[in-house]
Design a protein around this motif. Sequence first.
Motif, PDB file in Angstrom:
ATOM      1  N   GLU A  11       0.836  -1.205   0.000  1.00 21.16           N
ATOM      2  CA  GLU A  11       0.000   0.000   0.000  1.00 21.16           C
ATOM      3  C   GLU A  11       0.869   1.251   0.000  1.00 21.16           C
ATOM      4  O   GLU A  11       0.583   2.223  -0.692  1.00 21.16           O
ATOM      5  N   MET A  12       1.935   1.220   0.791  1.00 22.18           N
ATOM      6  CA  MET A  12       2.861   2.346   0.831  1.00 22.18           C
ATOM      7  C   MET A  12       3.499   2.552  -0.539  1.00 22.18           C
ATOM      8  O   MET A  12       3.615   3.675  -1.018  1.00 22.18           O
ATOM      9  N   LEU A  13       3.906   1.459  -1.194  1.00 23.80           N
ATOM     10  CA  LEU A  13       4.497   1.582  -2.528  1.00 23.80           C
ATOM     11  C   LEU A  13       3.522   2.226  -3.502  1.00 23.80           C
ATOM     12  O   LEU A  13       3.909   3.073  -4.312  1.00 23.80           O
ATOM     13  N   ALA A  14       2.272   1.824  -3.428  1.00 25.19           N
ATOM     14  CA  ALA A  14       1.257   2.396  -4.319  1.00 25.19           C
ATOM     15  C   ALA A  14       1.099   3.903  -4.062  1.00 25.19           C
ATOM     16  O   ALA A  14       0.998   4.690  -5.004  1.00 25.19           O
ATOM     17  N   ARG A  15       1.101   4.294  -2.795  1.00 22.70           N
ATOM     18  CA  ARG A  15       0.958   5.719  -2.456  1.00 22.70           C
ATOM     19  C   ARG A  15       2.172   6.532  -2.901  1.00 22.70           C
ATOM     20  O   ARG A  15       2.050   7.701  -3.235  1.00 22.70           O
ATOM     21  N   CYS A  16       3.327   5.932  -2.887  1.00 25.91           N
ATOM     22  CA  CYS A  16       4.582   6.658  -3.170  1.00 25.91           C
ATOM     23  C   CYS A  16       5.143   6.350  -4.560  1.00 25.91           C
ATOM     24  O   CYS A  16       6.277   6.725  -4.855  1.00 25.91           O
ATOM     25  N   GLU A  17       4.373   5.708  -5.395  1.00 24.15           N
ATOM     26  CA  GLU A  17       4.867   5.282  -6.708  1.00 24.15           C
ATOM     27  C   GLU A  17       5.377   6.456  -7.545  1.00 24.15           C
ATOM     28  O   GLU A  17       6.416   6.365  -8.187  1.00 24.15           O
ATOM     29  N   ARG A  18       4.677   7.562  -7.519  1.00 22.24           N
ATOM     30  CA  ARG A  18       5.090   8.731  -8.305  1.00 22.24           C
ATOM     31  C   ARG A  18       6.463   9.233  -7.857  1.00 22.24           C
ATOM     32  O   ARG A  18       7.316   9.563  -8.676  1.00 22.24           O
ATOM     33  N   THR A  19       6.675   9.257  -6.561  1.00 19.32           N
ATOM     34  CA  THR A  19       7.966   9.674  -6.011  1.00 19.32           C
ATOM     35  C   THR A  19       9.072   8.738  -6.488  1.00 19.32           C
ATOM     36  O   THR A  19      10.127   9.185  -6.943  1.00 19.32           O
ATOM     37  N   LEU A  20       8.830   7.447  -6.392  1.00 16.90           N
ATOM     38  CA  LEU A  20       9.828   6.457  -6.807  1.00 16.90           C
ATOM     39  C   LEU A  20      10.143   6.604  -8.292  1.00 16.90           C
ATOM     40  O   LEU A  20      11.303   6.566  -8.700  1.00 16.90           O
ATOM     41  N   PHE A  21       9.118   6.767  -9.097  1.00 10.07           N
ATOM     42  CA  PHE A  21       9.302   6.897 -10.541  1.00 10.07           C
ATOM     43  C   PHE A  21      10.127   8.134 -10.875  1.00 10.07           C
ATOM     44  O   PHE A  21      11.051   8.086 -11.691  1.00 10.07           O
ATOM     45  N   LYS A  22       9.841   9.253 -10.195  1.00  7.94           N
ATOM     46  CA  LYS A  22      10.601  10.475 -10.473  1.00  7.94           C
ATOM     47  C   LYS A  22      12.063  10.333 -10.095  1.00  7.94           C
ATOM     48  O   LYS A  22      12.941  10.764 -10.844  1.00  7.94           O
ATOM     49  N   VAL A  23      12.336   9.739  -8.957  1.00  2.00           N
ATOM     50  CA  VAL A  23      13.733   9.541  -8.558  1.00  2.00           C
ATOM     51  C   VAL A  23      14.440   8.680  -9.599  1.00  2.00           C
ATOM     52  O   VAL A  23      15.569   8.971 -10.000  1.00  2.00           O
ATOM     53  N   CYS A  24      13.773   7.642 -10.053  1.00  2.00           N
ATOM     54  CA  CYS A  24      14.374   6.754 -11.059  1.00  2.00           C
ATOM     55  C   CYS A  24      14.673   7.510 -12.352  1.00  2.00           C
ATOM     56  O   CYS A  24      15.735   7.321 -12.955  1.00  2.00           O
ATOM     57  N   LEU A  25      13.777   8.372 -12.772  1.00  2.00           N
ATOM     58  CA  LEU A  25      14.008   9.135 -14.001  1.00  2.00           C
ATOM     59  C   LEU A  25      15.129  10.149 -13.839  1.00  2.00           C
ATOM     60  O   LEU A  25      15.903  10.377 -14.760  1.00  2.00           O
ATOM     61  N   PHE A  26      15.221  10.766 -12.669  1.00  2.00           N
ATOM     62  CA  PHE A  26      16.251  11.765 -12.434  1.00  2.00           C
ATOM     63  C   PHE A  26      17.643  11.147 -12.370  1.00  2.00           C
ATOM     64  O   PHE A  26      18.611  11.790 -12.735  1.00  2.00           O
ATOM     65  N   TYR A  27      17.754   9.941 -11.894  1.00  2.00           N
ATOM     66  CA  TYR A  27      19.055   9.343 -11.639  1.00  2.00           C
ATOM     67  C   TYR A  27      19.423   8.229 -12.604  1.00  2.00           C
ATOM     68  O   TYR A  27      20.319   7.444 -12.323  1.00  2.00           O
ATOM     69  N   THR A  28      18.750   8.165 -13.730  1.00  2.00           N
ATOM     70  CA  THR A  28      19.132   7.223 -14.780  1.00  2.00           C
ATOM     71  C   THR A  28      19.198   7.987 -16.094  1.00  2.00           C
ATOM     72  O   THR A  28      18.877   9.168 -16.157  1.00  2.00           O
ATOM     73  N   ASP A  29      19.540   7.266 -17.135  1.00  4.05           N
ATOM     74  CA  ASP A  29      19.534   7.860 -18.473  1.00  4.05           C
ATOM     75  C   ASP A  29      18.158   7.754 -19.126  1.00  4.05           C
ATOM     76  O   ASP A  29      18.002   7.998 -20.300  1.00  4.05           O
ATOM     77  N   ARG A  30      17.170   7.344 -18.351  1.00  2.00           N
ATOM     78  CA  ARG A  30      15.764   7.228 -18.742  1.00  2.00           C
ATOM     79  C   ARG A  30      15.493   6.088 -19.727  1.00  2.00           C
ATOM     80  O   ARG A  30      14.434   6.028 -20.317  1.00  2.00           O
ATOM     81  N   GLN A  31      16.458   5.214 -19.878  1.00  5.31           N
ATOM     82  CA  GLN A  31      16.216   4.009 -20.680  1.00  5.31           C
ATOM     83  C   GLN A  31      15.366   3.072 -19.824  1.00  5.31           C
ATOM     84  O   GLN A  31      15.650   2.883 -18.643  1.00  5.31           O
ATOM     85  N   PRO A  32      14.337   2.468 -20.403  1.00  7.25           N
ATOM     86  CA  PRO A  32      13.402   1.648 -19.617  1.00  7.25           C
ATOM     87  C   PRO A  32      14.076   0.589 -18.737  1.00  7.25           C
ATOM     88  O   PRO A  32      13.700   0.428 -17.577  1.00  7.25           O
ATOM     89  N   ASP A  33      15.080  -0.100 -19.269  1.00  7.12           N
ATOM     90  CA  ASP A  33      15.746  -1.132 -18.462  1.00  7.12           C
ATOM     91  C   ASP A  33      16.464  -0.527 -17.262  1.00  7.12           C
ATOM     92  O   ASP A  33      16.440  -1.081 -16.162  1.00  7.12           O
ATOM     93  N   ASN A  34      17.106   0.616 -17.451  1.00  7.94           N
ATOM     94  CA  ASN A  34      17.823   1.264 -16.359  1.00  7.94           C
ATOM     95  C   ASN A  34      16.856   1.830 -15.310  1.00  7.94           C
ATOM     96  O   ASN A  34      17.140   1.792 -14.111  1.00  7.94           O
ATOM     97  N   VAL A  35      15.732   2.364 -15.782  1.00  4.73           N
ATOM     98  CA  VAL A  35      14.714   2.857 -14.856  1.00  4.73           C
ATOM     99  C   VAL A  35      14.163   1.694 -14.026  1.00  4.73           C
ATOM    100  O   VAL A  35      14.032   1.794 -12.804  1.00  4.73           O
ATOM    101  N   ARG A  36      13.880   0.574 -14.678  1.00  6.50           N
ATOM    102  CA  ARG A  36      13.373  -0.608 -13.956  1.00  6.50           C
ATOM    103  C   ARG A  36      14.397  -1.117 -12.947  1.00  6.50           C
ATOM    104  O   ARG A  36      14.039  -1.479 -11.823  1.00  6.50           O
TER     105      ARG A  36
END
Length: 168
Positions: A11-36
């Motif tokens: 439930e916490m992951l679902a509530r914070c999913e947007r935060t997690l996704f943004k951090v992943c995009l900021f700290y990767t090259d935005r390639q899908p495999d690297n984001v995952r």
Amino acid sequence: MRDQRESEFMEMLARCERTLFKVCLFYTDRQPDNVRDMYQDIVCNLWQAWPNFRHESKENTWVYRVALNTAVAQLRKRSRTPSFVLLTDEMVATLADLKHEELAESLYRLIDLLGKADKSLILLYLDKIPYDQIAEIVGISEAAARKRVERIKQKLVILNTENNGKDI
């Protein structure tokens, strides 16, 4: 007991999913495999830390702290610099509530030019995290957080002028 803990974590992951996704995009090259990969590393670290979460801070504040620490540690380990990749329509829509794709792409290309610490601060600022929480997440005073964000905003204006001369 374990099922309840897992359920609360999901439930916490679902509530914070947007935060997690943004951090992943900021700290990767935005390639899908690297984001995952980044997302998976963050979730694993959150799961390991979950039993120790004492709810002394807001849940999203705690998630940001774990996510940013994981992202920075992964960058250090890989010692790579981000490459510039155009954001897809889906990423832009998920990433922020910005009205124009072109504006979002320009902003994130400029943010890619910032150092790790500045990226962390501006990510939190853009997500409208209050300065007191930003200070708690990154471990500085609230006044220092305000001052550093203002300097980063000035730096982004200068970078924008140097790179294309258009106002963001």
